[in-house]
Design an enzyme around this catalytic site. Structure first.
Site, PDB file in Angstrom:
ATOM      1  N   SER A 142       0.868  -1.179   0.000  1.00 51.18           N
ATOM      2  CA  SER A 142       0.000   0.000   0.000  1.00 51.18           C
ATOM      3  C   SER A 142       0.901   1.223   0.000  1.00 51.18           C
ATOM      4  O   SER A 142       2.072   1.134   0.394  1.00 51.18           O
ATOM      5  CB  SER A 142      -0.856   0.003   1.279  1.00 51.18           C
ATOM      6  OG  SER A 142      -1.505   1.243   1.451  1.00 51.18           O
ATOM      7  N   TYR A 155      -2.118   0.463  10.726  1.00 48.13           N
ATOM      8  CA  TYR A 155      -2.113  -0.083   9.359  1.00 48.13           C
ATOM      9  C   TYR A 155      -0.800   0.263   8.654  1.00 48.13           C
ATOM     10  O   TYR A 155      -0.202  -0.577   7.978  1.00 48.13           O
ATOM     11  CB  TYR A 155      -3.318   0.509   8.613  1.00 48.13           C
ATOM     12  CG  TYR A 155      -3.474   0.046   7.187  1.00 48.13           C
ATOM     13  CD1 TYR A 155      -3.710  -1.296   6.881  1.00 48.13           C
ATOM     14  CD2 TYR A 155      -3.412   0.957   6.136  1.00 48.13           C
ATOM     15  CE1 TYR A 155      -3.865  -1.714   5.564  1.00 48.13           C
ATOM     16  CE2 TYR A 155      -3.570   0.555   4.813  1.00 48.13           C
ATOM     17  CZ  TYR A 155      -3.792  -0.787   4.539  1.00 48.13           C
ATOM     18  OH  TYR A 155      -3.952  -1.190   3.232  1.00 48.13           O
TER      19      TYR A 155
HETATM   20  C1  8X3 Z   1      -5.021   1.691   1.359  1.00 53.12           C
HETATM   21  C2  8X3 Z   1      -4.496   3.063   1.250  1.00 53.12           C
HETATM   22  O1  8X3 Z   1      -4.642   5.412   2.218  1.00 53.12           O
HETATM   23  O2  8X3 Z   1      -6.258   3.816   3.050  1.00 53.12           O
HETATM   24  O3  8X3 Z   1      -4.033   0.734   1.429  1.00 53.12           O
HETATM   25  O4  8X3 Z   1      -3.953   3.678   3.716  1.00 53.12           O
HETATM   26  S1  8X3 Z   1      -4.855   4.015   2.620  1.00 53.12           S
END
Ligand code: 8X3
Length: 258
Positions: A142, A155
């Site tokens: 990502s 995340y």
């Molecule tokens: C997804 C992109 O901007 O939501 O992997 O982290 S974000």
């Protein structure tokens, strides 16, 4: 030197193939001539997709798999002699809270699915990828693996972990016939990513994309994956960052006023 096996004889394993980028990638790899192996926890969805692909004349099978369950992953891997492509797509986000109040269970779970899941499947299939004579490991990370943003730390940390896994593996196996490709998508509107992140809250999920003219689609990302894996075997796409035009960075998004 033996000729590389043709795409038609090659197997592509896709994790998280039940929806979104994983399902779109499975469709496109199948259309490109791969025998696709769809894995995900949700059996009904991957079975339906395998059926759809088979009916369309492609080669596809479904295998229910939780990538965090190492014993199950090892059993899955033992079914193959060689594999051409592994797309590590399973993962996702849980929560968007600041560091001060983020849920440690969310952090743990994201590390487990995104990083350990990728580690499990990659470790288990690496000998099979090598045995193919021309293997490709794809890590779908990502843009969160390349920069942080407020509310994203759990995340972002997990996605940085995936990035490090891909980069380190590439160093460690250089000279062996396996490419390591990282695809880092930015804002992609899929049916589930934001909804899962916000625990099913449709309003919060919709806000992620509010006013953004055209977020990426799962197909847009699947195209980049398919393009990267179908390059000639001496061409390694180390890292491909793909965002919608409206997103200049993780924190700079153009939103049209409604
Ligand atoms: C997804 C992109 O901007 O939501 O992997 O982290 S974000």
């Amino acid at each position: 030197m033996a000729a590389a096996p043709s795409a038609a004889s090659r197997i592509a394993v896709v994790t998280g193939a039940s929806s979104g980028i994983g399902a779109a990638t499975a469709r496109q790899l199948a259309a490109a001539g791969y025998r696709v192996v769809l894995t995900a926890r949700r059996k009904d969805r991957i079975e339906a997709l395998a059926e759809e692909l088979t009916t369309a004349g492609h080669s596809a099978v479904a295998y229910q798999l939780d990538v965090t369950d190492r014993a199950a992953v090892d059993e899955f891997a033992s079914a193959f002699k060689t594999i051409g492509v592994l797309v590590n797509n399973a993962g996702g986000a849980l929560g968007a809270d600041p560091v001060a109040t983020g849920d440690p269970d969310h952090w743990r779970s994201m590390y487990e699915t995104n990083v350990i899941g990728t580690l499990n499947v990659t470790q288990a299939l690496l000998p099979k990828l090598e045995a193919s004579g021309d293997g490709v490991v794809v890590v779908v990370s990502s843009t969160a693996g390349h920069g942080t943003y407020e509310g994203g730390a759990g995340y972002v940390a997990a996605k940085h972990g995936e990035h490090v896994l891909a980069e380190t593996l590439r160093l460690e196996i250089v000279g062996r016939p396996v490419r390591v490709v990282e695809i880092a998508p930015g804002m992609v509107r899929t049916e589930e990513f934001a909804l899962t992140r916000f625990g099913g809250d449709t309003d919060k999920a919709a806000k992620v994309y509010e006013g953004v003219a055209e977020p990426l689609t799962a197909d847009d990302v699947a195209e980049t994956i398919t393009w990267a894996v179908t390059r000639p075997s001496h061409v390694n796409i180390d890292l491909l960052v793909v965002r919608p035009r409206a997103q200049a960075s993780n924190t700079k998004v153009h939103r049209e006023q409604g």
